[in-house]
Write an enzyme that holds these catalytic residues in place. Structure first.
Site, PDB file in Angstrom:
ATOM      1  N   HIS A 126      42.219  25.989  48.941  1.00  0.00           N
ATOM      2  CA  HIS A 126      41.933  26.907  50.050  1.00  0.00           C
ATOM      3  C   HIS A 126      42.474  28.311  49.799  1.00  0.00           C
ATOM      4  O   HIS A 126      42.601  29.108  50.726  1.00  0.00           O
ATOM      5  CB  HIS A 126      42.477  26.331  51.363  1.00  0.00           C
ATOM      6  N   CYS A 137      35.201  44.416  44.981  1.00  0.00           N
ATOM      7  CA  CYS A 137      35.444  44.608  43.544  1.00  0.00           C
ATOM      8  C   CYS A 137      36.422  43.611  42.943  1.00  0.00           C
ATOM      9  O   CYS A 137      36.621  43.589  41.735  1.00  0.00           O
ATOM     10  CB  CYS A 137      35.906  46.042  43.262  1.00  0.00           C
TER      11      CYS A 137
HETATM   12 ZN   LIG Z   1      37.633  47.121  45.799  1.00  0.00          ZN
END
Ligand SMILES: [Zn+2]
Length: 258
Positions: A126, A137
Site C-alpha cells: 500500500h 513527474c
Molecule cells: Zn513533478
C-alpha cells in the site's frame, strides 16, 4: 490444526524458525498498534473524522485534495512520533540472522523501515507515508521535508520540479496496487519455506492471497494475530495473541524486578 497454543506449539514454532532458511513476513495494522499507531478503521479513528478521498477525486477536485492533505497532516503527527516495537524487531532480528528472504506489508506507517530492515527486502503493498511523490513527474522527497512547516491555508504542496500535484506515496482508495509489487510478493510467497503473518486479519484481497500461495507451494504458515482469520484452518501455527504477548511467550525474558 489446533487453534490454541500450548508449550508444544510454541516449541514447534521455535523449531520451525530455527530450521527455516527463507522466511517471509506478512504484516498488517495489528503489528503497529503497540507503537501507538491508531487503528484507522476503528470507531473514532481517522476514517470517522475524515471521509476517504478517492484517487480520481484527488486529481479532479481541489476541495477533496485539501481534505486529503489535512488528513495526511494529522496522520503525520502520529507517524513521526511512533517507534518500532518488539514485533518489528522480531523481523529485523530474523534479517540479521540471515533468515529473512523478504517482508510483505500492508502498512504505510514506515515502522519496518525505522527498525532498520533493508529497503530491498520489503514489498510495501500500500506504499509508504515516509515519502511524498509527484504524480506527474515522479519526483520523490522524504515526507518530513514537505510536512515540516506545511501551511495548508496557503494551498496544497506542489512539485518543485514540474509544478505537478504532490501526494504521499501511498495507494489511495480507487487506485490499483502496483503490478511490480504484486509480482515480487508472489515470487516471495512461492519461494519461502516459512511465512509468518503478524497483525493482519487476512480479509483484504488480493494482499491476503499471499499466505495461501506460500502454503500451496509447500511453506509452513504461522499466523499471529488477535482475531480469527479465514486462513486459520490451513495454518500450521495459529496464535491469537498480540505480537508482544506472543514474543514474551517464545522468548521469555528474566523476571521483572519488584
Ligand atoms: Zn513533478
Amino acid at each position: 490444526m489446533q487453534h490454541t497454543y500450548n508449550n508444544n506449539s510454541i516449541d514447534a514454532f521455535k523449531s520451525a524458525v530455527d530450521k527455516s532458511k527463507r522466511i517471509v513476513g506478512f504484516t498488517g495494522a495489528g503489528i503497529s498498534t503497540e507503537s501507538g499507531i491508531p487503528d484507522y478503521r476503528s470507531k473514532g479513528g481517522i476514517w470517522d473524522k475524515f471521509q476517504p478521498v478517492y484517487f480520481e477525486e484527488f486529481i479532479s477536485d481541489e476541495n477533496k485534495r485539501l481534505l486529503y492533505w489535512q488528513r495526511k497532516q494529522e496522520l503525520w503527527k502520529d507517524l513521526s512520533n511512533a517507534s518500532p516495537n518488539k514485533g518489528h524487531m522480531f523481523f529485523k532480528n530474523l534479517y540479521d540472522e540471515g533468515k529473512l528472504a523478504g517482508l510483505i506489508t500492508q502498512n504505510i506507517d514506515g515502522l519496518h523501515e525505522k527498525s532498520g530492515l533493508a529497503e530491498e527486502l520489503m514489498v510495501k503493498l500500500h506504499g509508504t507515508n515516509l515519502e511524498v511523490t509527484c504524480i506527474d513527474c515522479g519526483f520523490t522527497v522524504p515526507s518530513e521535508e514537505v510536512f515540516e512547516g506545511l501551511d495548508l491555508e496557503q494551498g496544497v504542496p506542489i512539485c518543485q520540479k514540474c509544478k505537478g500535484l504532490l501526494k504521499p506515496n501511498t495507494i489511495s482508495f480507487g487506485q490499483q496496487l502496483r503490478g511490480e509489487d504484486l509480482e515480487r510478493a508472489d515470487s516471495l510467497s512461492i519461494s519461502c519455506d516459512l511465512m509468518i503473518v503478524v497483525g493482519s486479519t487476512l480479509i483484504v484481497q488480493p494482499a491476503s492471497s499471499f499466505p495461501s500461495i506460500a502454503k500451496e507451494n509447500g511453506a509452513l504458515l504461522a499466523i499471529i494475530t488477535l482475531s480469527e482469520t479465514p486462513l486459520d484452518c490451513d495454518a500450521d501455527f495459529v496464535f491469537h495473541l498480540k505480537i508482544e504477548e506472543f514474543l514474551h511467550l517464545i522468548y521469555p525474558g528474566p523476571p521483572a524486578l519488584v
